[in-house]
Design an enzyme around this catalytic site. Structure first.
Site, PDB file in Angstrom:
ATOM      1  N   CYS A 234      40.275  76.736 -93.279  1.00 57.17           N
ATOM      2  CA  CYS A 234      41.571  77.108 -92.694  1.00 57.17           C
ATOM      3  C   CYS A 234      41.991  78.519 -93.095  1.00 57.17           C
ATOM      4  O   CYS A 234      43.179  78.856 -93.086  1.00 57.17           O
ATOM      5  CB  CYS A 234      42.645  76.088 -93.062  1.00 57.17           C
ATOM      6  SG  CYS A 234      42.225  74.413 -92.515  1.00 57.17           S
TER       7      CYS A 234
ATOM      8  N   GLY B  92      45.609  76.181 -82.515  1.00 54.93           N
ATOM      9  CA  GLY B  92      46.031  77.122 -83.537  1.00 54.93           C
ATOM     10  C   GLY B  92      45.171  76.985 -84.778  1.00 54.93           C
ATOM     11  O   GLY B  92      44.336  76.082 -84.895  1.00 54.93           O
ATOM     12  N   GLY B  93      45.365  77.899 -85.714  1.00 58.77           N
ATOM     13  CA  GLY B  93      44.669  77.811 -86.992  1.00 58.77           C
ATOM     14  C   GLY B  93      43.366  78.576 -87.038  1.00 58.77           C
ATOM     15  O   GLY B  93      42.948  79.202 -86.066  1.00 58.77           O
TER      16      GLY B  93
ATOM     17  N   HIS C 133      34.018  69.755 -88.921  1.00 60.25           N
ATOM     18  CA  HIS C 133      34.019  68.335 -88.578  1.00 60.25           C
ATOM     19  C   HIS C 133      32.614  67.791 -88.784  1.00 60.25           C
ATOM     20  O   HIS C 133      31.625  68.484 -88.492  1.00 60.25           O
ATOM     21  CB  HIS C 133      34.422  68.116 -87.122  1.00 60.25           C
ATOM     22  CG  HIS C 133      35.791  68.592 -86.790  1.00 60.25           C
ATOM     23  ND1 HIS C 133      36.924  68.121 -87.421  1.00 60.25           N
ATOM     24  CD2 HIS C 133      36.232  69.511 -85.880  1.00 60.25           C
ATOM     25  CE1 HIS C 133      37.987  68.706 -86.919  1.00 60.25           C
ATOM     26  NE2 HIS C 133      37.595  69.562 -85.982  1.00 60.25           N
TER      27      HIS C 133
ATOM     28  N   LEU D 150      44.947  69.990 -89.749  1.00 62.56           N
ATOM     29  CA  LEU D 150      45.470  69.747 -88.409  1.00 62.56           C
ATOM     30  C   LEU D 150      45.551  71.047 -87.625  1.00 62.56           C
ATOM     31  O   LEU D 150      45.670  72.134 -88.184  1.00 62.56           O
ATOM     32  CB  LEU D 150      46.827  69.038 -88.451  1.00 62.56           C
ATOM     33  CG  LEU D 150      48.034  69.778 -89.015  1.00 62.56           C
ATOM     34  CD1 LEU D 150      48.789  70.491 -87.903  1.00 62.56           C
ATOM     35  CD2 LEU D 150      48.975  68.791 -89.695  1.00 62.56           C
TER      36      LEU D 150
ATOM     37  N   SER E   9      42.309  65.843 -88.724  1.00 62.13           N
ATOM     38  CA  SER E   9      41.069  65.285 -89.279  1.00 62.13           C
ATOM     39  C   SER E   9      41.310  64.896 -90.733  1.00 62.13           C
ATOM     40  O   SER E   9      41.865  65.669 -91.513  1.00 62.13           O
ATOM     41  CB  SER E   9      39.916  66.289 -89.180  1.00 62.13           C
ATOM     42  OG  SER E   9      40.243  67.514 -89.814  1.00 62.13           O
TER      43      SER E   9
END
Length: 229
Positions: free
Chosen positions: A172, A70-71, A76, A142, A156
């Site tokens: 996000c 999701g999201g 990263h 997350l 993360s």
């Protein structure tokens, strides 16, 4: 109490790790141990299932990987602690909301260990600084996938990063959201020493310990049919 194995995978290409998570989950049986993987990735942007590619403002030379969590979009990279939670939620008796609450509480506890005050925000998963000059900045993200009652992906936590790639995205999905790391937040250990990138292993295991504690605290607090997504 159902044990949770901690596996330190070190530095690993994102796509290889993503493939391994999917394979692990697809091959799970009723006796497969629950596991938390601790990982650090080379630079990569990841875009969730419902993510809008328009939130990638300036791709540059960092690859974009579309994933099944999701999201929206996140980044990263080196100096970030990533914990992937490969859990049988039905066996643990956990609703997805309880899993999210456990993850967020574990991050808050980890940051408190390093003298950083943080909090949740309603409707905006992740963890944000609650005090200081960077109050409101995001420090942890997350995203989860639930398949046949089992979770993968995870959380993360920014430790000591080059934060500039976050300016190439709407983190996000939020335009202009400031993103910080523990170094920027002034994180210090119990002796008062400032943390840095060399603390990756130590911080990752503190996070893992807090995740296990929060998950065990919530175990069997909910009906076993909880995770059905």
């Amino acid at each position: 109490m159902i044990p949770i194995d901690i596996v330190e995978r070190g530095q690993q290409d994102y796509t290889a790790c993503f493939d391994a998570m999917q394979t692990f989950t697809a091959q799970r049986g009723p006796d497969t141990p629950d596991t938390i993987w601790l990982v650090e990735h080379p630079p990569v942007f990841t875009l969730g299932l419902a993510g809008d590619p328009a939130h990638l403002l300036a791709p540059g030379n960092i690859p974009l990987v579309k994933v099944d969590r999701g999201g929206q979009i996140t980044y990263h990279g080196p100096g970030q602690v990533v914990a992937y939670l490969l859990l049988d939620l039905r066996r643990r008796g956990l609703f997805v909301k309880a899993l999210v609450d456990a993850i967020e509480a574990a991050v808050i506890d980890t940051l408190a260990t390093y003298n950083v005050a943080s909090e949740r925000k309603a409707g905006a998963p992740g963890i944000y600084l609650s005090a200081g000059p960077h109050q409101g900045a995001k420090i942890a993200a997350l995203g989860l996938k639930i398949r046949n009652g089992c979770s993968y992906h995870g959380v993360s936590l920014n430790l000591a990063m080059d934060l500039s790639p976050f300016t190439q995205i709407n983190p996000c999905g939020y335009a202009g959201l400031e993103t910080v790391d523990m170094v920027t937040a002034g994180a210090r250990d119990a002796s008062g020493r400032a943390v840095d990138a060399a603390d990756w292993q130590r911080v990752s295991h503190v996070l893992a310990d807090r995740l296990v504690a929060q998950l065990q605290h919530r175990a069997n607090a909910h009906p076993a049919e909880a995770a059905t997504a």
